[in-house]
Design a protein around this motif. Structure first.
Motif, mmCIF file in Angstrom:
data_model
loop_
_atom_site.group_PDB
_atom_site.id
_atom_site.type_symbol
_atom_site.label_atom_id
_atom_site.label_comp_id
_atom_site.label_asym_id
_atom_site.label_seq_id
_atom_site.Cartn_x
_atom_site.Cartn_y
_atom_site.Cartn_z
ATOM 1 N N ASP A 25 -8.419 6.832 -8.339
ATOM 2 C CA ASP A 25 -7.761 6.921 -6.836
ATOM 3 C C ASP A 25 -6.742 5.736 -6.753
ATOM 4 O O ASP A 25 -6.610 5.338 -5.609
ATOM 5 C CB ASP A 25 -9.019 6.670 -5.555
ATOM 6 N N GLN A 26 -6.362 5.283 -7.778
ATOM 7 C CA GLN A 26 -5.499 3.991 -7.901
ATOM 8 C C GLN A 26 -4.196 4.624 -8.797
ATOM 9 O O GLN A 26 -4.423 5.424 -9.649
ATOM 10 C CB GLN A 26 -6.089 2.918 -8.662
ATOM 11 N N CYS A 29 -4.438 3.585 -12.380
ATOM 12 C CA CYS A 29 -5.409 4.262 -13.315
ATOM 13 C C CYS A 29 -4.785 5.708 -13.571
ATOM 14 O O CYS A 29 -4.910 6.090 -14.834
ATOM 15 C CB CYS A 29 -6.535 4.406 -12.509
ATOM 16 N N THR A 88 -2.589 6.570 0.882
ATOM 17 C CA THR A 88 -2.300 5.250 1.248
ATOM 18 C C THR A 88 -1.157 5.019 2.307
ATOM 19 O O THR A 88 -1.705 4.013 3.034
ATOM 20 C CB THR A 88 -1.541 4.482 -0.288
#
Ligand code: FA5
Length: 358
Positions: A25-26, A29, A88
């Motif tokens: 979820d980044q 990553c 986001t």
């Protein structure tokens, strides 16, 4: 590895990508996951590198199978990146202190038109309302148009009044916008109402109110029964509208070979309110609008019958007017690239210069 084994391995990799990427979820990553699959040392990257170990006749087919798998993996990874970015933004828009991406950009960073251009456009709008057309003339002008056609022959002492830049081709950098008078008479005949804003050049000693490159606005009206009172009334109205208030004017006789009689219309210095300063050379007045009745010789040179028509002309000092309007005490800043504030703190009331504050 046979082709069948290769296909099985690629199916495995696709499964790993589809399940693995969902757990991330980044953005960072996902990016490193991407390189562990598609990078040179990644699971698919290494398979691509190994194509050369297959017999030449199989390499095309192997490449195609691997590239198909690569495209699927890339699509899955990109889709996840999109999802994370949308999530986001949604979170940020729910948080009141976050940036609102729908707001317009910061006005602080925008530039503005040059002060002289702003006043020029304003003057053009005013005169267009009065039925004038806006004419232009060349900055590199024929000697005849700059002088002779304006009743200043080669041996006339008035040529010394304007220090001229002479060019190798025999032309001059026009010393004033008055040559456009002659051009307009030739082009339109009478009756006539034009203004002609533009840049002029003189070999001047520079000071707070003299530049070697400055702007004027020529004005010319030719019609039946034109008179000096018309000229003065128009000058007052024009300066009042540009300055957005009444300004004190001084009218005195002036000499220009192309007008008879000639006038100097001066304006109360707006920098010092007439008290005397470097801008007005301690006189309290700024020479702004020389003018007069068009000389018969100039009408004749322009092909107009002086017995039938009369006219007035003026040569407004546009750069100086911009200085008065915006409280700019030194003309030299207007041609410089110095963007620091240039507005005089003591100036009289009136409009301020865009984002330049004191
Ligand atoms: C002329 O240039 C005449 N052509 C004006 C004119 C037109 C008179 C039509 C009669 C009829 P003068 O040289 O005074 O005149 O310049 C006119 C204006 O231009 C001055 O009042 C001043 O405001 C401005 N000016 C002249 N020289 C400079 C300079 N070096 N720097 C800045 N402004 C200047």
């Amino acid at each position: 590895m046979t082709l069948d084994e290769l296909r099985k391995q690629l199916v495995q990799i696709e499964l790993q990508v589809s399940s693995g990427v969902c757990e991330l979820d980044q953005i960072d990553c996902v990016r490193s996951f991407e390189s562990s699959v598609l990078g040179k040392q990644g699971s698919i990257g290494l398979l691509l590198k190994n194509i050369r170990n297959y017999p030449p006749e199989q390499r095309g087919q192997v490449g195609q199978i691997i590239n198909e798998a690569k495209a699927k993996a890339k699509a899955m990874i990109d889709a996840r990146l999109d999802e994370i970015q949308r999530e986001t933004l949604t979170k940020e828009s729910q948080n009141t202190s976050a940036v609102d991406p729908t707001l317009p950009g910061s006005v602080e960073s925008m530039g503005s038109l040059h002060p002289v251009t702003m006043v020029q456009l304003e003057i053009e709008r005013i005169f267009e309302r009065f039925g004038f057309t806006v004419e232009a003339g060349p900055e590199m002008e024929a000697e005849y148009n700059n002088f002779d056609a304006l009743n200043i022959p080669a041996d006339h002492p008035a040529r010394d009044m304007q220090d001229t830049f002479w060019l190798n081709n025999g032309k001059v950098l026009r010393t004033h916008t008055s040559p456009v008078q002659h051009r307009a008479m030739k082009k339109f005949g009478a009756p006539l109402r034009i203004i002609a804003p533009g840049r002029c050049f003189r070999y001047e000693t520079l000071d707070a109110s003299h530049e070697n490159t400055f702007h004027q606005v020529e004005g010319l009206v030719i019609d039946d029964e034109i008179s000096i009172p018309n000229l003065i009334a128009m000058s007052k109205a024009l300066l009042r509208e540009v300055m957005q208030r009444d300004v004190k004017l001084r009218v005195r006789p002036g000499f220009f070979p192309f007008v008879e009689p000639g006038l100097e219309i001066d304006m109360n210095c707006q920098i010092c309110d007439g008290q005397g300063c470097a801008t007005c050379k301690q006189s309290g007045w700024i020479e702004i609008l020389p003018a007069g009745m068009v000389h018969p010789n100039v009408l004749v040179a322009g092909g107009i019958d002086p017995h039938r028509y009369s006219g007035f002309a003026f040569g407004l000092g546009l750069t100086r007017l911009a200085m008065m309007k915006y409280g700019i005490r030194d003309i030299r800043v207007l041609n410089s690239g110095d963007l620091r504030p240039i507005v005089c703190p003591q100036r009289l009331g009136g409009p301020t210069l865009m984002n330049k504050t004191t």
